[in-house]
Write a protein that holds these residues in place. Sequence first.
Motif, PDB file in Angstrom:
ATOM      1  N   TYR A   1      29.146  26.887  44.922  1.00 15.73           N
ATOM      2  CA  TYR A   1      28.447  27.910  44.158  1.00 15.73           C
ATOM      3  C   TYR A   1      29.052  28.023  42.767  1.00 15.73           C
ATOM      4  O   TYR A   1      30.274  28.094  42.596  1.00 15.73           O
TER       5      TYR A   1
ATOM      6  N   TYR B   1      27.795  34.144  33.532  1.00 11.66           N
ATOM      7  CA  TYR B   1      27.656  35.541  33.177  1.00 11.66           C
ATOM      8  C   TYR B   1      27.828  35.681  31.669  1.00 11.66           C
ATOM      9  O   TYR B   1      28.490  34.874  31.031  1.00 11.66           O
TER      10      TYR B   1
ATOM     11  N   LEU C   1      29.305  42.781  32.852  1.00  8.93           N
ATOM     12  CA  LEU C   1      28.954  41.376  33.027  1.00  8.93           C
ATOM     13  C   LEU C   1      27.587  41.278  33.683  1.00  8.93           C
ATOM     14  O   LEU C   1      27.328  41.949  34.681  1.00  8.93           O
TER      15      LEU C   1
ATOM     16  N   GLN D   1      24.626  38.508  35.154  1.00  9.21           N
ATOM     17  CA  GLN D   1      24.460  37.124  35.577  1.00  9.21           C
ATOM     18  C   GLN D   1      23.276  36.481  34.869  1.00  9.21           C
ATOM     19  O   GLN D   1      22.181  37.047  34.814  1.00  9.21           O
TER      20      GLN D   1
ATOM     21  N   LEU E   1      30.204  37.124  24.962  1.00  5.76           N
ATOM     22  CA  LEU E   1      31.314  36.458  25.634  1.00  5.76           C
ATOM     23  C   LEU E   1      30.770  35.920  26.957  1.00  5.76           C
ATOM     24  O   LEU E   1      30.246  36.684  27.768  1.00  5.76           O
TER      25      LEU E   1
ATOM     26  N   PHE F   1      31.106  33.766  30.573  1.00 11.61           N
ATOM     27  CA  PHE F   1      32.015  33.341  31.626  1.00 11.61           C
ATOM     28  C   PHE F   1      31.288  32.510  32.660  1.00 11.61           C
ATOM     29  O   PHE F   1      30.191  32.863  33.098  1.00 11.61           O
TER      30      PHE F   1
ATOM     31  N   GLN G   1      34.801  34.788  43.879  1.00 13.71           N
ATOM     32  CA  GLN G   1      34.444  33.956  42.738  1.00 13.71           C
ATOM     33  C   GLN G   1      35.627  33.883  41.786  1.00 13.71           C
ATOM     34  O   GLN G   1      36.295  34.876  41.518  1.00 13.71           O
TER      35      GLN G   1
ATOM     36  N   PHE H   1      36.834  32.856  37.943  1.00 13.73           N
ATOM     37  CA  PHE H   1      36.236  32.821  36.620  1.00 13.73           C
ATOM     38  C   PHE H   1      36.999  31.906  35.672  1.00 13.73           C
ATOM     39  O   PHE H   1      38.214  31.756  35.768  1.00 13.73           O
ATOM     40  N   GLY H   2      36.230  31.324  34.742  1.00 15.67           N
ATOM     41  CA  GLY H   2      36.840  30.578  33.662  1.00 15.67           C
ATOM     42  C   GLY H   2      37.384  31.511  32.588  1.00 15.67           C
ATOM     43  O   GLY H   2      37.232  32.732  32.682  1.00 15.67           O
ATOM     44  N   PRO H   3      37.988  30.950  31.545  1.00 15.17           N
ATOM     45  CA  PRO H   3      38.646  31.767  30.524  1.00 15.17           C
ATOM     46  C   PRO H   3      37.689  32.411  29.529  1.00 15.17           C
ATOM     47  O   PRO H   3      38.100  33.293  28.765  1.00 15.17           O
TER      48      PRO H   3
ATOM     49  N   TYR I   1      34.946  44.601  46.709  1.00  8.41           N
ATOM     50  CA  TYR I   1      35.741  43.643  45.945  1.00  8.41           C
ATOM     51  C   TYR I   1      36.473  44.366  44.815  1.00  8.41           C
ATOM     52  O   TYR I   1      35.975  45.339  44.264  1.00  8.41           O
TER      53      TYR I   1
ATOM     54  N   TYR J   1      38.367  43.270  41.140  1.00  4.07           N
ATOM     55  CA  TYR J   1      38.725  42.301  40.105  1.00  4.07           C
ATOM     56  C   TYR J   1      39.421  43.060  38.985  1.00  4.07           C
ATOM     57  O   TYR J   1      39.304  44.277  38.877  1.00  4.07           O
TER      58      TYR J   1
ATOM     59  N   GLN K   1      40.451  42.594  34.594  1.00  9.90           N
ATOM     60  CA  GLN K   1      40.239  41.820  33.377  1.00  9.90           C
ATOM     61  C   GLN K   1      41.252  42.279  32.338  1.00  9.90           C
ATOM     62  O   GLN K   1      41.308  43.465  31.989  1.00  9.90           O
TER      63      GLN K   1
ATOM     64  N   SER L   1      40.103  40.207  26.950  1.00  7.39           N
ATOM     65  CA  SER L   1      38.809  39.555  27.133  1.00  7.39           C
ATOM     66  C   SER L   1      38.949  38.252  27.916  1.00  7.39           C
ATOM     67  O   SER L   1      38.118  37.353  27.791  1.00  7.39           O
ATOM     68  N   GLN L   2      39.970  38.192  28.752  1.00  9.65           N
ATOM     69  CA  GLN L   2      40.129  37.005  29.579  1.00  9.65           C
ATOM     70  C   GLN L   2      39.128  37.013  30.719  1.00  9.65           C
ATOM     71  O   GLN L   2      38.455  38.035  30.959  1.00  9.65           O
ATOM     72  N   GLY L   3      39.006  35.932  31.426  1.00  5.95           N
ATOM     73  CA  GLY L   3      38.123  35.877  32.581  1.00  5.95           C
ATOM     74  C   GLY L   3      38.568  36.845  33.653  1.00  5.95           C
ATOM     75  O   GLY L   3      39.764  37.007  33.899  1.00  5.95           O
ATOM     76  N   PRO L   4      37.639  37.531  34.303  1.00  6.58           N
ATOM     77  CA  PRO L   4      38.012  38.430  35.401  1.00  6.58           C
ATOM     78  C   PRO L   4      38.814  37.685  36.458  1.00  6.58           C
ATOM     79  O   PRO L   4      38.521  36.538  36.787  1.00  6.58           O
TER      80      PRO L   4
ATOM     81  N   TYR M   1      40.206  37.674  40.318  1.00  7.72           N
ATOM     82  CA  TYR M   1      40.020  38.193  41.671  1.00  7.72           C
ATOM     83  C   TYR M   1      41.320  38.793  42.178  1.00  7.72           C
ATOM     84  O   TYR M   1      42.405  38.217  41.986  1.00  7.72           O
TER      85      TYR M   1
ATOM     86  N   HIS N   1      39.463  41.579  48.560  1.00  5.45           N
ATOM     87  CA  HIS N   1      38.201  42.121  49.038  1.00  5.45           C
ATOM     88  C   HIS N   1      38.307  42.422  50.525  1.00  5.45           C
ATOM     89  O   HIS N   1      39.197  41.903  51.218  1.00  5.45           O
TER      90      HIS N   1
ATOM     91  N   TYR O   1      38.047  46.593  38.202  1.00  3.36           N
ATOM     92  CA  TYR O   1      36.667  46.797  38.620  1.00  3.36           C
ATOM     93  C   TYR O   1      36.564  46.820  40.145  1.00  3.36           C
ATOM     94  O   TYR O   1      37.039  45.912  40.822  1.00  3.36           O
TER      95      TYR O   1
ATOM     96  N   ARG P   1      29.453  44.415  47.085  1.00  3.05           N
ATOM     97  CA  ARG P   1      28.698  43.177  47.067  1.00  3.05           C
ATOM     98  C   ARG P   1      27.863  43.052  48.327  1.00  3.05           C
ATOM     99  O   ARG P   1      28.372  43.197  49.435  1.00  3.05           O
TER     100      ARG P   1
ATOM    101  N   LYS Q   1      25.817  37.485  43.237  1.00  2.00           N
ATOM    102  CA  LYS Q   1      26.327  37.882  41.928  1.00  2.00           C
ATOM    103  C   LYS Q   1      27.267  39.068  42.087  1.00  2.00           C
ATOM    104  O   LYS Q   1      27.197  39.829  43.046  1.00  2.00           O
ATOM    105  N   LEU Q   2      28.142  39.191  41.130  1.00  2.00           N
ATOM    106  CA  LEU Q   2      29.045  40.328  41.062  1.00  2.00           C
ATOM    107  C   LEU Q   2      28.534  41.266  39.984  1.00  2.00           C
ATOM    108  O   LEU Q   2      28.313  40.844  38.857  1.00  2.00           O
TER     109      LEU Q   2
ATOM    110  N   PHE R   1      29.489  44.114  37.700  1.00  4.76           N
ATOM    111  CA  PHE R   1      30.645  44.832  37.170  1.00  4.76           C
ATOM    112  C   PHE R   1      30.185  46.116  36.488  1.00  4.76           C
ATOM    113  O   PHE R   1      29.298  46.097  35.656  1.00  4.76           O
ATOM    114  N   GLY R   2      30.831  47.232  36.839  1.00  6.04           N
ATOM    115  CA  GLY R   2      30.581  48.491  36.145  1.00  6.04           C
ATOM    116  C   GLY R   2      31.530  48.622  34.966  1.00  6.04           C
ATOM    117  O   GLY R   2      31.896  47.622  34.348  1.00  6.04           O
TER     118      GLY R   2
END
Lengths: 114, 113
Positions: free
Chosen positions: A31, A35, A43, A45, A88, A90, A103, A105-107, B34, B36, B38, B41-44, B46, B49, B87, B91, B100-101, B103-104
């Motif tokens: 998968y 996003y 975020l 999708q 931005l 992801f 899941q 995530f990339g940077p 779940y 997560y 952040q 501004s890096q990737g969330p 995990y 969960h 966050y 899910r 999909k996730l 995020f609030g």
Amino acid sequence: EAQVTQNPRYLITVTGKKLTVTCSQNMNHEYMSWYRQDPGLGLRQIYYSMNVEVTDKGDVPEGYKVSRKEKRNFPLILESPSPNQTSLYFCASSYAGGPDNEQFFGPGTRLTVL
Amino acid sequence: DAKTTQPPSMDCAEGRAANLPCNHSTISGNEYVYWYRQIHSQGPQYIIHGLKNNETNEMASLIITEDRKSSTLILPHATLRDTAVYYCIVRAGNTGTASKLTFGTGTRLQVTL
């Protein structure tokens, strides 16, 4: 090291100039998903893929295309970028699409469309 | 997906446990909780969960109430590197778009000396 990579990390472009953001994972995940993150909107999708050659729209697919020809790669294509696609981005992947699969995530790719 | 409610911000002293609450009163039986985080501004990233039972891993513990309407993420010994937006996400229990996730706005945790 298990990871999701994205390229480029930063991109400034002009309206209408086609671009591709690459995403690759080395975890043999089925998968993959894209996003976008915007201030105040969280975020959202764009597209996702359950496996090779299987893709589907997420919540905000307009203006984007994707392909999944190989398991490890899931590029995001903007055929004619517009300023409202400044965001931005992801890429994420997981072993499978079910809810019990975290899941990764990339940077991120920061895109500016002028 | 069920909605979640988190406090907008929290402070924690370094070395102390950080307890981040989350309300999800409309959660249904097959929905997972779940967490997560952040950093800037890096990737969330995990964290953890769970479905019904409490869970623990090398990063944190997740405590889910018996009625599943709320949960708490516990970082046992917070460090400055744990400063981030956390966050809580509910899910859905099926595949496809439900994977999909959503995020609030999360909780901004500030860890201080």
